[in-house]
Design a protein around this motif. Structure first.
Motif: not given
Lengths: 579, 238
Positions: B47-48, B176-177, B58-59, B184, B180, B55, B51-52
């Protein structure tokens, strides 16, 4: 016959007082730790709400309520109530206490992780409260924490406060994941002999499905929190677009504020049901037990819980109709929002039909359960207004929204929590509470809740915005709004003070209450059939109970008593477990 | 009993014990198997990262489409990370780590031996090497002197916005992604290494349940590899 005496490995046996009550791995102690902590922070948030009410009734009369403080109170109140009180109490508190007892287990499957879950939760609370003391104070961005506002200069707590909040939330998510894994795994793995999925009481179903939802939804909050921290500290532009502030171009460029809103509400809407489903489950059990009648449509109730849980992941953007997202999304999300009303309505009808021609005992837990039906139907119906795009747009960010969500996910679950505490208190403590005080507490709370939140719908329809420090001289706001605000604040003061009755009753009864019967309500579910009250370490003595029936055999024709415990064999009587 | 049958059971009609329950012991001896718990945790991890990914996409797509040929996405200030060679080397290390964990599992199944312990050790060390490689990669991506190797992408945004106080990696959302997501993922590998250390301790102590412990360790590693391959696919394809 295999007994616990054969193998003690799954249970951690504490040797010292500290091991037993502080670093405890016993689900019952952890439940109480969770509950006491959650209620403690809840009281703090309740005080904040009363301070806000003081400001709204008597604007500018109090030196300690400045515009910045007010926004900080709004934010802390909202976040604490939703996450640190309701989620923690319903899942960490009731989930921990009830799951093993209701399914006939000795403890959670991973007791050590369960203990860690509580301590991480406590850490998240400590970090949250540490945010009160950082430079600039806690964040005042509203509980939805929308960037770019939350991290821009001018918003209270934009530098340190928001970081503390996000750090606290991230830690909470870790704590919840540890707890949630335990709840789900325990239900899947540790049910006693004969306890099929469809013999589980609805309380366990509610908590079970809510835990799965939490495992799915909380990562969204985690991601949103980390990305906001990155934007705030490292200068990334995940959420923050190009901004010219006071003629100066800030360093961010190209970020998407709506992305945050999607992530937040992908967590935020299921969160409503993470709070509601355990409450649904518990209220089903309270109504059935105190109406001495089997739960009407048990299978439908279980399926409705599952369907609501699933659908709740497809409605999040109904919180975002005015966010500037693609308008076509509104059509989809309004439709899915209205569809979710179907299983919810099934539940409400089934509760009413359970009451229908039941042998209703108006014990205090039942009063709270019935009160829940009122407030939940009320809040649900105002939700139908807000679920429709065209109605929502003018009502958005008004007190109508405040009235709606306080009714449906504030007052309703809190009433269930009170009912549940009164219901299970005799089992948890072995003592009975004072009936008169409890009834007084109920009536003031129930009527008071209406006195507080019903007028908010009206002032919301007049267009009074939420989160405003003061309304001042505003053309469209008549004098009656100020009277209403005064009335609401007086009611809030009375309800606030009346909670002292509850705490006094609970604490004094702990020492002076009459000794409780092991099963004072004549309930059929397993937790009332323990040999000891309160249940001892390991819950069941030497042998686990065997389950022969569902949890709702009340008023069965021809039966000797008006309930048949789950561990009573057909044609036999339930044997108390040797301790 | 199938899930459908379980959920359509009418519990009020049939008091008593079903055949399945009668065959069960009164109490199952512990400790509880951790397989279901691990499965659920991987579900949360999925799920984590889903969602990333959402994101990320979308970004990337925010504020209009890509400018043809430049790899830059208009006002979103997006410059693809590119394919630094270290990315492939690190990935190869994680693949190797996963393979070695499987070899360790096979060897453990055959019975405790020096080889099984050595393989388990090597599997974990490769995991550590992967992490070290990732850290090196982060340093490269934050250093404009390597801009040539990265096709000049990493520093383009930074150079365009000299007023920004943000570090190089933060100025480009794609980088940046990358930080991130790989960060993680790295934290999950770190958690896996803690589990690996505990498994190693158990293996050294001997006793029952060793095979299952190594099996779950290998399963976690496989999953982290899968997550990384999907994430890397995302980085190199966008």
């Amino acid at each position: 016959m295999a007994t616990i005496a054969d193998d003690l490995r799954p249970l951690h046996h504490p040797k010292s007082w500290v091991g037993k009550y502080v670093w405890s791995q016993d689900h019952k102690i952890i439940a109480i730790q969770y509950a006491v902590t959650a209620i403690g922070v809840g009281i703090f948030a309740l005080v904040l709400s009363f301070i806000m009410r003081l400001q709204l009734a008597l604007p500018g009369q109090f030196q300690f309520i400045q515009p910045d403080n007010y926004l900080q109170f709004v934010t802390m109140h909202g976040m604490i109530m939703v996450v640190y009180l309701l989620t923690a109490l319903l899942l960490g508190g009731f989930g921990n206490y009830l799951i093993p007892l209701m399914i006939g287990a000795r403890d959670m499957v991973f007791p050590f992780v369960n203990m860690l879950s509580y301590w991480f939760y406590l850490l998240s609370v400590i970090v949250l409260f540490a945010g009160l003391f950082v430079p600039g104070g806690p964040t005042g961005g509203g509980w939805t924490l929308y960037p770019p506002q939350t991290i821009l200069e001018g918003t209270p707590g934009a530098s340190w406060g928001i970081l503390m909040m996000m750090a606290s939330l991230a830690i909470f998510v870790v704590a919840f994941t540890m707890g949630g894994l335990n709840y789900v795994t325990t239900v899947l793995q540790a049910r006693t002999k004969g306890m099929t999925l469809m013999r589980m009481p609805c309380s366990v179903w509610g908590i079970f499905v809510a835990s799965i939802m939490g495992l799915l939804a909380f990562p969204a909050l985690f991601v949103a929190a980390i990305m906001t921290v990155f934007d705030s500290i490292a200068g990334t532009s995940f959420f923050v677009p190009t901004i010219v502030s006071m003629g100066k171009t800030l360093g961010h460029a190209g970020g998407s504020p709506i992305l945050f809103q999607h992530l937040f509400w992908f967590f935020g809407h299921p969160e409503v049901y993470i709070v509601a489903l355990p409450a649904f489950g518990i209220v089903s059990d309270l109504i059935s037990v105190h109406a001495r009648k089997n739960l009407f449509g048990y299978r439908m109730m279980v399926w409705a819980i599952i369907i609501i849980g699933a659908l709740s992941f497809f409605v999040w953007a109904h919180h975002m109709y005015v966010s500037g997202m693609n308008p076509y999304f509104g059509f989809f999300f309004a439709t899915s929002t209205l569809i979710i009303a179907i299983p919810t309505a099934i539940k409400v009808y089934n509760w009413l039909l359970t009451l229908w021609r039941g042998n209703i005992h108006f014990h205090v837990p039942m009063l709270f359960a019935i009160a829940f039906l009122f407030t939940f139907i009320h809040g649900g119906l105002s939700g139908l207004f807000l679920g429709n795009v065209s109605v929502d747009v003018p009502l958005s960010d008004t007190f109508f929204v405040i009235g709606h969500f306080h009714m449906v996910m504030g007052v309703s679950p809190v009433l269930v929590i009170f009912g549940a505490i009164y219901h299970w208190y005799p089992k948890i403590t072995g003592r009975m509470w004072d009936e008169r005080l409890a009834r007084l507490h109920f009536w003031i709370t129930f009527i008071g809740a209406y006195a507080i939140f019903l007028p908010m719908h009206y002032i919301g329809m007049l267009g009074v915005p939420r989160r405003y420090y003061a309304l001042g001289e505003t053309v469209f706001i008549p004098q009656s709004v100020h009277y209403a605000n005064m009335g609401i604040t007086i009611a809030a003061g009375i309800v606030f003070a009346a909670q002292a009755l509850f705490f006094y009753n609970m604490i004094v009864s702990l020492f002076r209450g009459a000794k409780a019967d092991p099963n004072p309500w004549g309930a059929a579910s397993l937790e009332w059939q323990t040999a000891e009250t309160p249940p001892g370490h390991g819950n069941w003595g030497a042998t686990l109970p065997t389950v022969y029936r569902w949890a709702y055999d009340y008023s069965v024709p021809g039966a000797a008593r008006d309930f048949i415990p789950q561990n009573e064999a057909p044609g036999g009587t339930a044997e108390p477990h040797p301790s | 009993m199938s899930l459908f049958a379980a959920l359509t059971d009418k519990p009020w009609l049939s008091p008593g014990l079903g055949a399945e329950a009668r065959a069960r012991p009164d109490e199952r001896p512990g400790p509880w198997d951790k397989g279901i718990g691990l499965g659920l945790f991987l579900f949360v991890v999925t799920m984590l990262f889903v969602l990333l990914t959402a994101a990320y996409l979308m970004r990337m797509g925010a504020h209009g489409g890509a400018e043809a040929g430049s790899g830059s996405h208009g006002a979103s200030h997006w410059h693809a990370v590119g394919e630094p060679p270290l990315l492939w080397i690190n990935t190869a290390m994680l693949v190797a780590s996963s393979i070695v964990f499987h070899a360790a599992l096979t060897a453990t199944r055959a019975g405790p031996s020096l080889a099984s312990r050595a393989l388990l050790l090597v599997g974990g060390l490769l995991g550590i090497a992967f992490l070290a490689g990732q850290i090196a990669l982060w340093r490269i991506l934050d250093d404009c002197t390597h801009a040539l190797a990265l096709g000049d992408a990493a520093c383009a945004v930074r150079a365009a916005a000299p007023a920004s106080a943000a570090p190089v990696w933060a100025a480009n959302p794609a980088t940046a992604f990358f930080y991130l997501i790989s960060g993680l993922h790295g934290l999950h590998i770190l958690g896996g290494l803690a589990a690996w250390a505990l498994t190693g301790k158990r293996v050294l102590a001997g006793g029952a349940g060793i095979v299952r412990a190594v099996q779950l360790c290998a399963r976690y590693w496989d999953y982290m590899l899968l997550v990384w391959l999907v994430m890397m696919g995302l980085f190199v394809s966008t």
